[in-house]
Design a protein around this motif. Structure first.
Motif, PDB file in Angstrom:
ATOM      1  N   ASP A   1       0.822  -1.218   0.000  1.00 12.29           N
ATOM      2  CA  ASP A   1       0.000   0.000   0.000  1.00 12.29           C
ATOM      3  C   ASP A   1       0.853   1.263   0.000  1.00 12.29           C
ATOM      4  O   ASP A   1       0.465   2.285  -0.570  1.00 12.29           O
ATOM      5  N   LEU A   2       1.993   1.208   0.653  1.00 11.72           N
ATOM      6  CA  LEU A   2       2.825   2.402   0.793  1.00 11.72           C
ATOM      7  C   LEU A   2       3.279   2.964  -0.553  1.00 11.72           C
ATOM      8  O   LEU A   2       3.591   4.147  -0.653  1.00 11.72           O
ATOM      9  N   LYS A   3       3.279   2.131  -1.580  1.00 11.31           N
ATOM     10  CA  LYS A   3       3.691   2.605  -2.902  1.00 11.31           C
ATOM     11  C   LYS A   3       2.701   3.615  -3.479  1.00 11.31           C
ATOM     12  O   LYS A   3       3.016   4.327  -4.423  1.00 11.31           O
ATOM     13  N   LEU A   4       1.483   3.683  -2.892  1.00 10.40           N
ATOM     14  CA  LEU A   4       0.466   4.622  -3.378  1.00 10.40           C
ATOM     15  C   LEU A   4       0.594   6.008  -2.759  1.00 10.40           C
ATOM     16  O   LEU A   4      -0.008   6.966  -3.247  1.00 10.40           O
ATOM     17  N   ILE A   5       1.331   6.132  -1.690  1.00 13.20           N
ATOM     18  CA  ILE A   5       1.293   7.350  -0.887  1.00 13.20           C
ATOM     19  C   ILE A   5       1.802   8.555  -1.659  1.00 13.20           C
ATOM     20  O   ILE A   5       1.435   9.687  -1.391  1.00 13.20           O
ATOM     21  N   GLY A   6       2.620   8.340  -2.655  1.00 17.72           N
ATOM     22  CA  GLY A   6       3.138   9.462  -3.418  1.00 17.72           C
ATOM     23  C   GLY A   6       2.160  10.081  -4.393  1.00 17.72           C
ATOM     24  O   GLY A   6       2.483  11.090  -5.029  1.00 17.72           O
ATOM     25  N   LEU A   7       0.960   9.501  -4.520  1.00 17.92           N
ATOM     26  CA  LEU A   7      -0.023  10.075  -5.443  1.00 17.92           C
ATOM     27  C   LEU A   7      -0.387  11.487  -5.002  1.00 17.92           C
ATOM     28  O   LEU A   7      -0.702  11.732  -3.837  1.00 17.92           O
ATOM     29  N   ALA A   8      -0.390  12.419  -5.942  1.00 24.00           N
ATOM     30  CA  ALA A   8      -0.545  13.837  -5.602  1.00 24.00           C
ATOM     31  C   ALA A   8      -1.893  14.164  -4.985  1.00 24.00           C
ATOM     32  O   ALA A   8      -2.008  15.091  -4.197  1.00 24.00           O
ATOM     33  N   ASP A   9      -2.925  13.411  -5.335  1.00 22.69           N
ATOM     34  CA  ASP A   9      -4.270  13.769  -4.881  1.00 22.69           C
ATOM     35  C   ASP A   9      -4.595  13.280  -3.471  1.00 22.69           C
ATOM     36  O   ASP A   9      -5.645  13.623  -2.929  1.00 22.69           O
ATOM     37  N   ILE A  10      -3.754  12.467  -2.885  1.00 27.42           N
ATOM     38  CA  ILE A  10      -4.037  11.926  -1.563  1.00 27.42           C
ATOM     39  C   ILE A  10      -3.707  12.965  -0.493  1.00 27.42           C
ATOM     40  O   ILE A  10      -2.584  13.459  -0.399  1.00 27.42           O
ATOM     41  N   HIS A  11      -4.723  13.298   0.325  1.00 26.47           N
ATOM     42  CA  HIS A  11      -4.536  14.280   1.397  1.00 26.47           C
ATOM     43  C   HIS A  11      -3.863  13.654   2.605  1.00 26.47           C
ATOM     44  O   HIS A  11      -3.045  14.296   3.279  1.00 26.47           O
ATOM     45  N   GLY A  12      -4.211  12.397   2.895  1.00 29.76           N
ATOM     46  CA  GLY A  12      -3.648  11.759   4.076  1.00 29.76           C
ATOM     47  C   GLY A  12      -3.918  10.265   4.087  1.00 29.76           C
ATOM     48  O   GLY A  12      -4.566   9.715   3.198  1.00 29.76           O
ATOM     49  N   VAL A  13      -3.428   9.613   5.144  1.00 23.74           N
ATOM     50  CA  VAL A  13      -3.510   8.168   5.297  1.00 23.74           C
ATOM     51  C   VAL A  13      -4.290   7.836   6.565  1.00 23.74           C
ATOM     52  O   VAL A  13      -4.086   8.471   7.605  1.00 23.74           O
ATOM     53  N   VAL A  14      -5.182   6.850   6.461  1.00 19.31           N
ATOM     54  CA  VAL A  14      -5.887   6.339   7.633  1.00 19.31           C
ATOM     55  C   VAL A  14      -5.192   5.055   8.067  1.00 19.31           C
ATOM     56  O   VAL A  14      -5.070   4.106   7.277  1.00 19.31           O
ATOM     57  N   LEU A  15      -4.723   5.031   9.302  1.00 16.98           N
ATOM     58  CA  LEU A  15      -3.994   3.882   9.842  1.00 16.98           C
ATOM     59  C   LEU A  15      -4.908   3.057  10.741  1.00 16.98           C
ATOM     60  O   LEU A  15      -5.303   3.517  11.816  1.00 16.98           O
ATOM     61  N   PRO A  16      -5.260   1.840  10.337  1.00 16.77           N
ATOM     62  CA  PRO A  16      -6.109   1.002  11.192  1.00 16.77           C
ATOM     63  C   PRO A  16      -5.299   0.292  12.265  1.00 16.77           C
ATOM     64  O   PRO A  16      -4.072   0.152  12.157  1.00 16.77           O
TER      65      PRO A  16
END
Length: 279
Positions: A78-93
């Motif tokens: 999943d971490l490979k997606l974090i660089g996408l420009a449109d993502i504001h933040g990450v929800v950590l379960p």
């Protein structure tokens, strides 16, 4: 004036383009593209591919991604997606402490993090550990479903239909922990998306207690949640009156506004009301 925090946080399975389109048509303040519980293991790669292709879509003011829990193979993918420009933040379960947030932040470059903090037995003992000025933590929410499974409970409800003490305690600890950490406290999901009256009552109660937003699992829940966490016109006018009174007498500790005595805690709350009304 700072941006008001999201009132409605709408989960949508990231492997369903149809459901994503419906979420994008909603009035949700934040959309959480879910890669965890709502996506079957064999569909997670598909979900990640769908998210990679969403960059040109107009869809809500804030995009968040719920990744899989720390120290799992799916989490690393999943971490490979974090660089996408449109993502504001990450929800950590299944976060168990502030250390988990810092561990994720080290891998993601301090992108804002919304931690779900009551989903394991151990998590209930770490709610004060999220106080860290260096942390990118932005919000904390709580969950009863995973917690009840972790505890081996046959039900999370009392005989009268209300939440059992353990889950009410988890909810209260999340609220206090978030406020102590200086981040947004977000109430958990209301599972029956067909029961609008029940949702409205629960959201209104959460707003009275101090939560400033709520998780949603269906687009139909967004409007009632937004309404519950939007100050009324009367509340805004009253808050503005308190602020104006203290600005006129900055050295005062106690003042009379509208025939009632108000002090500095009322001023703090009034400022929060006006901030929330900025949306």
């Amino acid at each position: 004036m700072s941006e008001a925090p999201p009132r409605s946080w709408l989960f949508v399975p990231a492997d369903s383009e149809k459901k994503i389109a419906k979420a994008c048509d909603s009035a949700a303040d934040a959309i959480i593209f879910d890669l965890e519980d709502s996506v079957a293991p064999e569909r997670k790669a598909t979900a990640r591919d769908i998210l990679k292709g969403l960059g040109k879509r107009s869809c809500g003011p804030q995009w968040w991604v719920r990744i899989n829990p720390l120290r799992t193979d799916e989490h690393r993918r999943d971490l490979k997606l974090i660089g996408l420009a449109d993502i504001h933040g990450v929800v950590l379960p299944k976060a168990e402490s502030g250390g988990d947030v810092l561990e994720l932040a080290h891998r993601t470059g301090n992108i804002p993090i919304h931690a779900i903090v009551t989903e394991t037995a151990a998590s209930l003992f770490g709610l004060l550990s999220y106080r860290d000025p260096k942390s990118p933590l932005a919000a904390m929410s709580w969950g009863a479903e995973d917690l009840s499974a972790a505890l081996g409970a046959s039900s999370k409800y009392d005989a009268d239909g209300g939440l059992s003490f353990t889950y009410r305690m988890a909810r209260s600890l999340c609220l206090a922990g978030a406020v102590a950490a200086g981040v947004q406290p977000v109430d958990g999901v209301f599972a029956d998306f067909r029961d609008e009256a029940g949702l409205t009552a629960e959201a209104a109660a959460a707003a009275r207690e101090g939560f400033t937003g709520k998780l949603a699992i269906h687009p139909a829940q967004v409007d009632p949640i937004n309404a519950a966490f939007t100050p009324s016109a009367d509340e805004i006018v009253h808050a503005q009156g308190i602020i104006a009174a203290f600005e006129a007498q900055p050295g005062a500790g106690v003042l009379s506004v509208g025939g009632k005595m108000v002090d500095l805690p009322h001023l703090i709350q009034a400022r929060r009301v006006v901030e929330r009304s900025s949306r």
